[in-house]
Design a protein around this motif. Structure first.
Motif, short mmCIF file in Angstrom:
data_model
loop_
_atom_site.label_atom_id
_atom_site.label_comp_id
_atom_site.label_asym_id
_atom_site.label_seq_id
_atom_site.Cartn_x
_atom_site.Cartn_y
_atom_site.Cartn_z
N GLU A 28 0.85 -1.19 0.00
CA GLU A 28 0.00 0.00 0.00
C GLU A 28 0.89 1.24 0.00
OE1 GLU A 28 -3.48 2.20 2.68
OE2 GLU A 28 -2.59 0.29 3.32
N ALA A 29 0.77 2.07 -1.02
CA ALA A 29 1.53 3.32 -1.11
C ALA A 29 0.79 4.43 -0.36
CB ALA A 29 1.72 3.72 -2.57
N THR A 30 1.53 5.17 0.47
CA THR A 30 0.95 6.26 1.26
C THR A 30 1.66 7.57 0.94
OG1 THR A 30 2.45 5.84 3.09
CG2 THR A 30 0.34 4.66 3.11
N ALA A 31 1.00 8.66 1.25
CA ALA A 31 1.59 9.98 1.01
C ALA A 31 2.77 10.23 1.93
CB ALA A 31 0.53 11.07 1.20
N SER A 32 2.67 9.74 3.19
CA SER A 32 3.79 9.93 4.12
C SER A 32 5.02 9.14 3.68
CB SER A 32 3.37 9.50 5.53
OG SER A 32 2.99 8.13 5.55
N GLY A 33 4.75 7.92 3.20
CA GLY A 33 5.87 7.12 2.70
C GLY A 33 6.53 7.74 1.49
N GLY A 34 5.75 8.31 0.60
CA GLY A 34 6.31 8.98 -0.57
C GLY A 34 7.12 10.20 -0.19
N THR A 35 6.63 10.95 0.84
CA THR A 35 7.37 12.13 1.30
C THR A 35 8.71 11.73 1.90
OG1 THR A 35 5.28 13.25 1.76
CG2 THR A 35 7.26 14.15 2.77
N VAL A 36 8.71 10.68 2.74
CA VAL A 36 9.96 10.21 3.35
C VAL A 36 10.92 9.70 2.28
CG1 VAL A 36 10.95 8.52 4.92
CG2 VAL A 36 8.86 9.72 5.55
N SER A 37 10.39 9.00 1.27
CA SER A 37 11.24 8.50 0.19
C SER A 37 11.87 9.65 -0.60
CB SER A 37 10.42 7.62 -0.75
OG SER A 37 9.88 6.50 -0.06
N LEU A 38 11.09 10.70 -0.84
CA LEU A 38 11.63 11.86 -1.55
C LEU A 38 12.75 12.53 -0.77
CD1 LEU A 38 11.39 13.68 -4.04
CD2 LEU A 38 9.69 15.05 -2.80
N ILE A 39 12.53 12.66 0.54
CA ILE A 39 13.57 13.25 1.39
C ILE A 39 14.82 12.37 1.40
CG2 ILE A 39 14.16 13.90 3.76
CD1 ILE A 39 11.22 14.67 4.15
N ALA A 40 14.61 11.04 1.48
CA ALA A 40 15.74 10.12 1.52
C ALA A 40 16.53 10.19 0.21
CB ALA A 40 15.24 8.71 1.78
N PHE A 41 15.84 10.19 -0.92
CA PHE A 41 16.55 10.24 -2.20
C PHE A 41 17.31 11.55 -2.38
CE2 PHE A 41 13.11 7.21 -3.90
CZ PHE A 41 13.84 6.11 -3.49
N THR A 42 16.72 12.64 -1.89
CA THR A 42 17.40 13.94 -1.97
C THR A 42 18.67 13.94 -1.12
OG1 THR A 42 15.26 15.03 -2.31
CG2 THR A 42 17.13 16.42 -1.68
N ALA A 43 18.56 13.41 0.10
CA ALA A 43 19.74 13.35 0.97
C ALA A 43 20.82 12.44 0.38
CB ALA A 43 19.33 12.85 2.36
N MET A 44 20.40 11.32 -0.21
CA MET A 44 21.38 10.44 -0.85
C MET A 44 22.12 11.14 -1.98
SD MET A 44 19.29 6.85 -1.16
CE MET A 44 18.51 6.09 0.26
N ALA A 45 21.37 11.88 -2.80
CA ALA A 45 21.99 12.57 -3.93
C ALA A 45 22.97 13.64 -3.45
CB ALA A 45 20.91 13.18 -4.81
N ILE A 46 22.58 14.42 -2.42
CA ILE A 46 23.45 15.49 -1.93
C ILE A 46 24.73 14.92 -1.32
CG2 ILE A 46 23.65 17.35 -0.24
CD1 ILE A 46 20.68 17.91 -0.67
N LEU A 47 24.58 13.91 -0.46
CA LEU A 47 25.76 13.33 0.19
C LEU A 47 26.66 12.61 -0.81
CD1 LEU A 47 24.27 11.97 3.53
CD2 LEU A 47 25.57 14.05 3.14
N ALA A 48 26.06 11.94 -1.80
CA ALA A 48 26.87 11.29 -2.83
C ALA A 48 27.63 12.32 -3.66
CB ALA A 48 25.97 10.43 -3.72
N PHE A 49 27.01 13.48 -3.90
CA PHE A 49 27.66 14.55 -4.66
C PHE A 49 28.88 15.07 -3.91
CE2 PHE A 49 28.05 19.12 -5.64
CZ PHE A 49 28.28 19.03 -7.00
#
Length: 358
Positions: A28-49
């Protein structure tokens, strides 16, 4: 029989699966889960950069050992301007073994002591860099890594034609000396050999012409490395008296420099300065001039430029991605659990049927 054995092997492998697949119908996809995933992917991209820039950067590693090379010659690179005529002064080296080193490698060039506007700008910039190096010692690593592409440390030539008489003398060149303590000095009169050491013909020079105001444009030991700034580069002293002595006590440290751009056997040094007026009546004895007393350290420093290995970069990158993914999943589950508890208590407190039963 072979098919049965293959099926058994496949079933055994399936039982060892540590990553079981969940059917999409149970997810089941939720809005909170999507928000946390977006934040996680953004943090991964910044730290990897930023981790990529750390991977590209290098650092200097310092290693110390005993210097076993005591038979080779030490090169001294000199570029000093003295505010006296060339025929009135002489430069030479006398080491600890009372060995006088010939100064054939030095040239005496009549010049003007005052700098031109362009040279004065260069000199002020060099002094500013020297002051920053004394405050921020880590800047020396930047100089080591930027050798060969840094600005030349030699005094630029004059851009104008001198109109004043050439009353100063520029002594520049190099000398090869024994790797023992010695004394490089510039004093009145030309040096002449002597059975007990050496002497200078100072009797023919009037005391009124003594002026050991000087500027050290460059002084280094060992192989010259472009872009390296030495402690005495840019030093300028002005005399307040005719009979004045300037002393520099130098400790030379053999240094092997190994970077991705250059590999050189050079020397670093530290220096302590002292100056005083020669006045025999007041008990201040000595000879007017510029004296650089150097001593060779028994330790050798190896400076090596190092780089992060590619496998270490991949390990750190996997750690960043896996750590953020696991941490955000745990935080999302914890927040969801707390929200469920709060919502359940709120429903229990507002349901009239449940409150009547209680």
């Amino acid at each position: 029989m072979r098919r049965l054995s293959r099926k058994k092997a496949l079933n055994l492998v399936k039982e060892l699966d540590a990553f079981p697949k969940v059917p999409e119908s149970y997810v089941e996809a939720t809005a909170s889960g999507g928000t946390v995933s977006l934040i996680a992917f953004t943090a991964m991209a910044i730290l990897a950069f930023f981790e990529f820039f750390v991977y590209r950067d290098t650092w200097m590693k310092y290693q110390y050992e005993v210097d076993k090379d005591y038979t080779s010659k030490l090169r001294i690179n000199i570029d000093i301007t003295v505010a006296m005529r060339c025929q009135h002064i002489g430069a030479d080296v006398l080491d600890l073994a009372e060995t006088m080193v010939a100064s054939e490698g030095l040239e005496y060039e009549p010049v003007i002591f005052e700098l031109s506007p362009q040279q004065r700008l260069w000199h002020r910039t060099l002094i500013l860099i020297q002051n920053r190096l004394r405050e921020e010692h880590s800047l020396q690593d930047v100089l080591f890594k930027s050798v060969l592409k840094g600005s030349p440390t030699a005094l630029p030539p004059r851009e104008d034609t001198p109109t004043h008489p050439l009353s100063a003398c520029r002594i520049h060149g190099h000398l090869y000396v024994n790797k023992v303590a010695g004394n490089f000095h510039i004093t009145v009169g030309k040096a002449i050999p002597h059975p007990r050491g050496h002497a200078h013909l100072a009797a023919l020079v009037s005391h009124d012409t003594y002026n050991f105001s000087h500027r050290i444009d460059h002084l280094s030991f060992g192989e010259e490395v472009p872009g390296i700034i030495n402690p005495l580069d840019g030093t300028e002293k002005v005399c307040t008296d005719h009979n004045q002595m300037f002393q520099y006590f130098i400790t030379v440290v053999p240094t092997k420099l190994e970077t991705y751009k250059i590999s050189a056997d050079t020397h670093q040094y530290s220096v302590t300065e002292r100056e005083r007026v020669i006045n025999h009546a007041a008990g201040s004895h000595g000879v007017s001039g510029i004296f650089m007393k150097y001593d060779i350290s028994s330790l050798m420093v190896t400076v090596t430029e190092q780089h992060m290995p590619f496998w270490q970069f991949l390990v750190r990158l996997c750690g960043i991605i896996g750590g953020i993914f696991s941490t955000t999943g745990m935080l999302h589950g914890l927040v969801g659990f707390c929200v469920d508890i709060i919502c359940c208590r709120f429903k229990l407190g507002t349901d009239p049927g449940l409150s009547f039963l209680v």
